[in-house]
Structures are given as structure tokens and as C-alpha cells.
Motif scaffolding. Structure first.
Motif, short mmCIF file in Angstrom:
data_model
loop_
_atom_site.label_atom_id
_atom_site.label_comp_id
_atom_site.label_asym_id
_atom_site.label_seq_id
_atom_site.Cartn_x
_atom_site.Cartn_y
_atom_site.Cartn_z
N ASP A 18 -1.37 4.55 0.78
CA ASP A 18 -0.99 5.83 1.36
C ASP A 18 0.48 6.11 1.12
O ASP A 18 1.35 5.36 1.54
CB ASP A 18 -1.27 5.84 2.87
CG ASP A 18 -2.73 5.55 3.18
OD1 ASP A 18 -3.59 6.06 2.46
OD2 ASP A 18 -3.00 4.79 4.13
N THR A 22 -1.66 7.47 -3.35
CA THR A 22 -2.29 8.73 -2.96
C THR A 22 -1.44 9.49 -1.94
O THR A 22 -0.59 8.92 -1.27
CB THR A 22 -3.68 8.48 -2.33
OG1 THR A 22 -3.52 7.66 -1.17
CG2 THR A 22 -4.60 7.78 -3.32
N THR A 24 -2.40 10.51 0.79
CA THR A 24 -3.14 10.41 2.04
C THR A 24 -2.26 10.15 3.25
O THR A 24 -2.76 10.16 4.38
CB THR A 24 -4.22 9.31 1.94
OG1 THR A 24 -3.70 8.20 1.19
CG2 THR A 24 -5.47 9.83 1.26
N ILE A 110 -11.22 12.73 4.20
CA ILE A 110 -11.41 12.14 2.87
C ILE A 110 -12.68 12.69 2.23
O ILE A 110 -12.68 13.09 1.06
CB ILE A 110 -11.48 10.60 2.98
CG1 ILE A 110 -10.10 10.03 3.35
CG2 ILE A 110 -11.97 9.99 1.66
CD1 ILE A 110 -10.12 8.54 3.64
N VAL A 115 -8.16 13.97 -0.53
CA VAL A 115 -7.41 12.91 -1.18
C VAL A 115 -6.94 13.37 -2.55
O VAL A 115 -7.73 13.84 -3.36
CB VAL A 115 -8.28 11.64 -1.35
CG1 VAL A 115 -7.48 10.55 -2.06
CG2 VAL A 115 -8.77 11.15 0.00
N SER A 141 -5.20 0.00 5.41
CA SER A 141 -6.36 0.88 5.64
C SER A 141 -7.67 0.15 5.42
O SER A 141 -7.84 -0.60 4.44
CB SER A 141 -6.30 2.08 4.70
OG SER A 141 -7.48 2.86 4.80
N ASN A 143 -10.21 1.88 4.78
CA ASN A 143 -10.93 2.84 3.94
C ASN A 143 -10.40 2.85 2.51
O ASN A 143 -10.68 3.79 1.75
CB ASN A 143 -10.79 4.25 4.53
CG ASN A 143 -11.22 4.31 5.97
OD1 ASN A 143 -12.29 3.82 6.32
ND2 ASN A 143 -10.39 4.89 6.83
N VAL A 147 -11.13 5.52 -0.68
CA VAL A 147 -10.07 6.38 -1.21
C VAL A 147 -9.92 6.18 -2.71
O VAL A 147 -9.81 7.15 -3.48
CB VAL A 147 -8.74 6.10 -0.48
CG1 VAL A 147 -7.58 6.83 -1.17
CG2 VAL A 147 -8.83 6.52 0.98
#
Length: 251
Positions: A18, A22, A24, A110, A115, A141, A143, A147
Motif C-alpha cells: 500500500d 499500489t 491502496t 477493492i 485498486v 495486509s 488481502n 490486490v
């Protein structure tokens, strides 16, 4: 490694997700704000003071494992909640319940296309791999895989140490260096042979305390001085400034 702006001793690159790979970080900040504001509004009524998606996020939440971020922010407001269990439902008034509520919001964003990759980072990772450097993704994360799949970048990393792997191995999160050290070990290199790429102050602390060979700070929000103070060897606004596909101005 002059083309990549790294010391010649670096054999591997360890990237946060993050805010580094990305965009994010903004998605996470928005999800935290929605979660904390709803909680604080119910709790404080007329005395409600909202979560600041910039100042509060950067100081108390960014880069930390989910439950640690909840504890950190609540402590800043003098609020103490029971930890509960990792499987607590999102409506539970526990640290884990709030964290799971936030995670639901992130997943919704997401899956709805929230994203985007930093193209400068994608070019840089690709160039590093072309020069024979090994690459790892290191993120708190849970996730991270979703991602990476959303931006079609899962194949750019030899190793992934994320929140799921950290929990399985019992690795403490940032600002401790354990997840980065695990990534270096999985890649078969020593810490001094690895470069850390981070945008969070907690990540800078991890890079410094882990004695990594080079620590690159990504200044996405105007905190260059703080990144240096927390251990960055260099601070840039985008990895294109280091090389691997174009350069920009030093932050």
C-alpha cells in the motif's frame, strides 16, 4: 546497480504494498475513516470528533497490522476496548471486531475496482528482475494476494510475506523488522544485501532496526523529512526517480 539507483551490494528488493506498489493507501484510509467515524459517532454523540484520514492515518495506522492500528488510534483518543478474537464479527465492540469491519469495507472497495498500481513502481520492479535481483512483497495486509491479482502483478514477486503469512509464522508486524527479515531469508539473502522500499514511518523503522543494506522512502503525502528521520537512506516521490524506466525530481 547504477541503473536502479542502488548500491552494488544489493541482491534483493523488498517492497511494501500500500502506497508503494499500489495506490491502496487512500483506499485503506477511507475505509478506516468510515469505520472509526461510525464507531466514534455512536460512542461520543455530540462530542464526536472524526478520524482524520491524513493525520490520524499516517500517525496511528499506516503500515501497522490491522489490530495494532485499531489499538494505536483508540489509545490516542483514550479509548480501551477488549481485544476479542480474530474471528469476531464486524459488529463486535472489540479491537478485532472493528478491524474486521474495516476489512469488509476495504474488500468492497477493492472488488469494485478501487485498486490502481503505481506505474513507476511496476516498471522499477520489472527492471530489477531483468537485472537479476530477486523481489519480495512485504505487507501487513491480509488481502495482499487479492490486490496483486487485481493489478495482474502477482508474478512480479518471488516471495510474498503478508498478514496471512505473518500470522501463520507468528511474525510481529512493523515497526518490528521480522516480516522483512523473513522475506530476505526466503529469498536467500542477508539483510545487508536487501533494499527496503516503504512509504510508512513504521516501515522506515523496520528497515533501520533490521539493518538492511538500503532503505528507500516513498514520499506520497509530503512527509519526506519524517521518512529520513525514521531511517530512510533516500526519499523519492516515485521509483521512476531512481531508474528502471525514467527519472524525476528528488523529494
Amino acid at each position: 546497480m547504477t541503473d536502479l539507483g542502488l548500491p552494488a551490494t544489493i541482491l534483493a528488493c523488498l517492497f511494501d504494498l500500500d502506497g508503494v506498489v499500489t495506490r491502496t493507501a487512500a483506499v485503506h484510509a477511507a475505509a478506516w475513516k468510515e469505520t472509526f467515524d461510525a464507531f466514534l459517532r455512536d460512542r461520543d454523540g455530540d462530542a464526536f470528533r472524526p478520524f482524520d484520514a491524513h493525520a490520524d492515518y499516517d500517525q496511528y495506522v499506516d503500515g501497522l497490522p490491522r489490530a495494532d492500528g485499531v489499538r494505536s488510534f483508540l489509545a490516542s483518543r483514550g479509548i480501551d476496548l477488549p481485544d476479542g478474537d480474530p474471528g469476531d464479527p464486524p459488529d463486535a465492540l472489540t479491537v478485532n471486531g472493528l478491524g474486521n469491519r474495516k476489512n469488509e469495507r476495504v474488500l468492497e472497495k477493492i472488488r469494485s475496482g478501487g485498486v490502481e498500481a503505481y506505474e513507476g513502481t511496476i516498471r522499477y520492479v520489472t527492471a530489477a528482475r531483468a537485472q537479476g535481483l530477486r523481489t519480495a512483497l512485504v505487507s501487513s495486509s491480509a488481502n495482499a494476494r487479492d490486490v496483486l491479482r487485481a493489478i495482474d502483478a502477482e508474478g512480479l514477486f518471488d516471495v510474498r510475506i503478508d498478514g496471512v503469512v505473518a500470522a501463520e509464522r507468528g511474525l510481529p508486524g512493523k515497526p518490528r523488522p521480522d516480516t522483512f527479515l523473513a522475506a530476505a531469508a526466503d529469498l536467500g539473502v542477508e539483510a545487508k544485501q536487501a533494499a527496503v522500499f516503504e512509504d510508512a514511518l513504521a516501515g522506515m523503522d523496520a528497515g533501520r532496526s533490521g539493518h538492511f543494506g538500503y532503505v528507500v522512502g516513498l514520499d506520497r503525502v509530503g512527509q519526506g523529512d519524517a521518512l529520513y528521520a525514521h531511517g530512510a537512506d533516500i526519499v523519492v516521490r516515485d521509483l521512476a526517480e531512481l531508474g528502471g524506466g525514467g527519472r524525476g525530481e528528488r523529494a
